[in-house]
Every structure is written in C-alpha cells, then in structure tokens.
Design a protein around this motif. Structure first.
Motif, short mmCIF file in Angstrom:
data_model
loop_
_atom_site.label_atom_id
_atom_site.label_comp_id
_atom_site.label_asym_id
_atom_site.label_seq_id
_atom_site.Cartn_x
_atom_site.Cartn_y
_atom_site.Cartn_z
N LYS A 20 0.88 -1.17 0.00
CA LYS A 20 0.00 0.00 0.00
C LYS A 20 0.92 1.22 0.00
N SER A 21 1.36 1.62 -1.17
CA SER A 21 2.37 2.67 -1.29
C SER A 21 1.93 3.99 -0.67
N GLU A 22 0.64 4.28 -0.68
CA GLU A 22 0.17 5.54 -0.12
C GLU A 22 0.29 5.61 1.41
N HIS A 23 0.46 4.46 2.08
CA HIS A 23 0.62 4.42 3.54
C HIS A 23 2.09 4.44 3.96
N LYS A 25 5.97 5.25 4.74
CA LYS A 25 6.75 6.43 5.14
C LYS A 25 8.24 6.26 4.85
N ASN A 46 5.44 8.56 -3.14
CA ASN A 46 4.02 8.38 -2.89
C ASN A 46 3.40 9.75 -2.58
N PRO A 47 2.08 9.84 -2.38
CA PRO A 47 1.45 11.14 -2.10
C PRO A 47 1.99 11.85 -0.86
N LYS A 48 2.59 11.11 0.08
CA LYS A 48 3.16 11.73 1.28
C LYS A 48 4.58 12.25 1.03
N TYR A 52 8.82 4.41 -1.62
CA TYR A 52 8.17 3.22 -1.08
C TYR A 52 8.81 1.97 -1.67
#
Length: 84
Positions: A20-23, A25, A46-48, A52
């Motif tokens: 889950k690349s969006e999670h 860090k 990723n969006p953050k 990842y």
C-alpha cells in the motif's frame, strides 16, 4: 548431544507481496528484514512524499517479516500458487 526438532521444518509457501504505497513512510525496514531480499526502494514518490518499496524478485516465501516489521502496516504477503 543436540536435540532434534519435534516437528520438521515447514516447507516455504510461495507468496505474493502487496504494497500500500500511499501508507508507506519510507523507513526501509521491510527491505532490510526481507530474508529473500526481493524488495527495493522505488525511485518514485508516494502522495506523502516518501519513496516506497517495490518487488524486484519472485522468491517471496510468505514469511510475513515485512508485515511484522512495518510500523505503518503498508506491506503484507499472501500465499501464492505453487508451480508444481
């Protein structure tokens, strides 16, 4: 005298890694602790804003080391299909 194991060592089950690349860090713990070294850090963000992990090999043994070590629960494995 060394004791023998009570049960035989289990046969490794082929696994499929899910990320889950969006999670993620970008801590890289899953990469460091993967016993088969099938993970690498992506060059993408990723969006953050973190790099990842990505799968670079096919030797996942479904050991769940990545899931166990990930503080964000951003990666896990599931049993795959056997090729025999």
């Amino acid at each position: 005298m060394q004791r023998a194991p009570i049960f035989p060592e289990p046969i490794p089950v082929p696994g499929v890694v899910h990320i889950k690349s969006e999670h993620c860090k970008g801590c890289e713990l899953c990469i460091d602790y993967c016993p088969t070294k099938i993970l690498a850090l992506s060059e993408d963000f990723n969006p953050k804003g973190y790099h990842y992990p990505v799968v670079i090999g096919e030797n996942c043994i479904n050991c769940q080391a990545c899931y166990t070590i990930c503080p964000e629960f951003a990666i896990f494995a599931t049993p795959g299909t056997s090729a025999d």
